[in-house]
Design an enzyme around this catalytic site. Structure first.
Site, PDB file in Angstrom:
ATOM      1  CG  HIS A 116      -0.543   4.399   3.731  1.00 46.44           C
ATOM      2  ND1 HIS A 116      -0.640   3.331   4.588  1.00 46.44           N
ATOM      3  CD2 HIS A 116      -1.503   4.208   2.811  1.00 46.44           C
ATOM      4  CE1 HIS A 116      -1.619   2.534   4.195  1.00 46.44           C
ATOM      5  NE2 HIS A 116      -2.156   3.037   3.114  1.00 46.44           N
ATOM      6  CG  ASN A 172      -0.373  -6.418   6.199  1.00 44.63           C
ATOM      7  OD1 ASN A 172       0.120  -7.429   6.678  1.00 44.63           O
ATOM      8  ND2 ASN A 172      -1.680  -6.300   6.014  1.00 44.63           N
ATOM      9  CB  ALA A 213      -0.920  -0.013   1.216  1.00 49.69           C
TER      10      ALA A 213
END
Ligand SMILES: NC(=O)c1ccc[n+]([C@@H]2O[C@H](COP(=O)([O-])OP(=O)(O)OC[C@H]3O[C@@H](n4cnc5c(N)ncnc54)[C@H](O)[C@@H]3O)[C@@H](O)[C@H]2O)c1
Length: 266
Positions: A219, A190, A124
């Site tokens: 993120h 993760n 991601a």
């Protein structure tokens, strides 16, 4: 590196949001064949060039060049060691499984013995190349901040009686190490562990924020160190089948698996 085979054979564990997208992406490559390990074959038809199996031995016996794991931390623990032990490289989505020191040590020992590699995808996020390079100085500090809309953390916020607060202001749910974060939130963290694998566990801090100011899973990675400073920010679109998983995840898994074959590549 061995010559590129005429037919590229990729195994896939899991046929949920990320697995389905991976299968579709691989099946679109005419020289790829895919075997998917799933508990039940899909009810909505089997794509061309894709086979299904419910049996790990059958998947290993099919002799894939590499296997993508896109299932769960439990599936990682159950199956990835056997794949690597059979000499097959694995590209895992459930990187958080490596928060367990026992699992990490087991994987290292198996890879050293079999010659197979666990190839960690960016998933991601991105920028792992920069982080790993900067980490070589020995002087690097990384803060990874995960911001998701409060709806993504509804259960956790309700349990803390913070659902009302999170409607109007950011609520920090966690601050600590990447292994702790991955252990606490195996479905969601993760990325933190992936970053920590590149930077070093002791050099990585993780913050998890339920933020009413974001609409996408966001993120942020802040890196400071001897080589320089960097700030990376990723605003991911959700996968259509699972709002917890970003659409970029399957793209990253497939790009990583296909990169193994590239005679020239990054
Ligand atoms: N690395 C990253 O950046 C990143 C990003 C998003 C998601 N993920 C991880 O990717 C994985 C897949 O995510 P998803 O959104 O596709 O999940 P999903 O729940 O949509 O699908 C997972 C599928 O795997 C199957 N499965 C789970 N355990 C299994 C087992 N032991 N044996 C056989 N099948 C099993 C489930 O039945 C389901 O069909 C999750 O572990 C998730 O945490 C990683």
């Amino acid at each position: 590196m061995a010559a590129v085979p005429d037919i590229r054979r990729i195994g896939l564990i899991g046929y949920g949001a990320a697995g389905r997208s991976c299968a579709a992406l691989l099946a679109a490559e005419t020289d790829c064949r895919v075997m998917v390990l799933t508990r039940r074959p899909p009810a909505d038809g089997i794509p061309e060039r894709v086979a299904f199996s419910a049996d790990l031995d059958a998947l290993i016996a099919w002799k894939p060049d590499a296997i993508i794991e896109a299932a769960s931390a439990d599936a990682f623990a159950e199956m990835v060691p056997d794949c690597l032990d059979s000499g097959i490289d694995v590209v895992p989505a459930s990187v958080g499984a490596l928060q367990s020191p026992e699992m990490a040590a087991r994987i290292h020992a198996i890879c050293a013995r079999s010659g197979a590699r666990l190839i960690i995808p960016a998933g991601a996020v991105g920028g792992l190349d920069y982080i790993a390079a900067a980490a070589l100085t020995g002087n690097i500090a990384v803060t990874y901040t995960s911001r998701k809309p409060p709806a993504a953390w509804a259960g956790e916020l309700a349990a803390l009686d913070l659902a009302d607060t999170a409607r109007t202001e950011p609520v920090t749910l966690f601050e600590g190490s990447a292994p702790e974060a991955a252990k606490l939130y195996p479905r969601n963290l993760n990325a933190g562990l992936t970053i920590a694998l590149a930077a070093g566990f002791e050099r990585t801090r993780v913050r998890v924020i339920a933020d009413p100011g974001v609409t996408r899973n966001t993120h942020e990675i802040a890196i400071t160190g001897a080589a320089g400073d960097a700030v990376l920010r990723f605003e991911n679109r959700a996968s259509p089948d699972n709002p917890k998983t970003s659409a970029i995840t399957a793209l990253s898994l497939v790009a990583t698996a296909l990169r193994r074959y590239a005679p020239v590549g990054t």
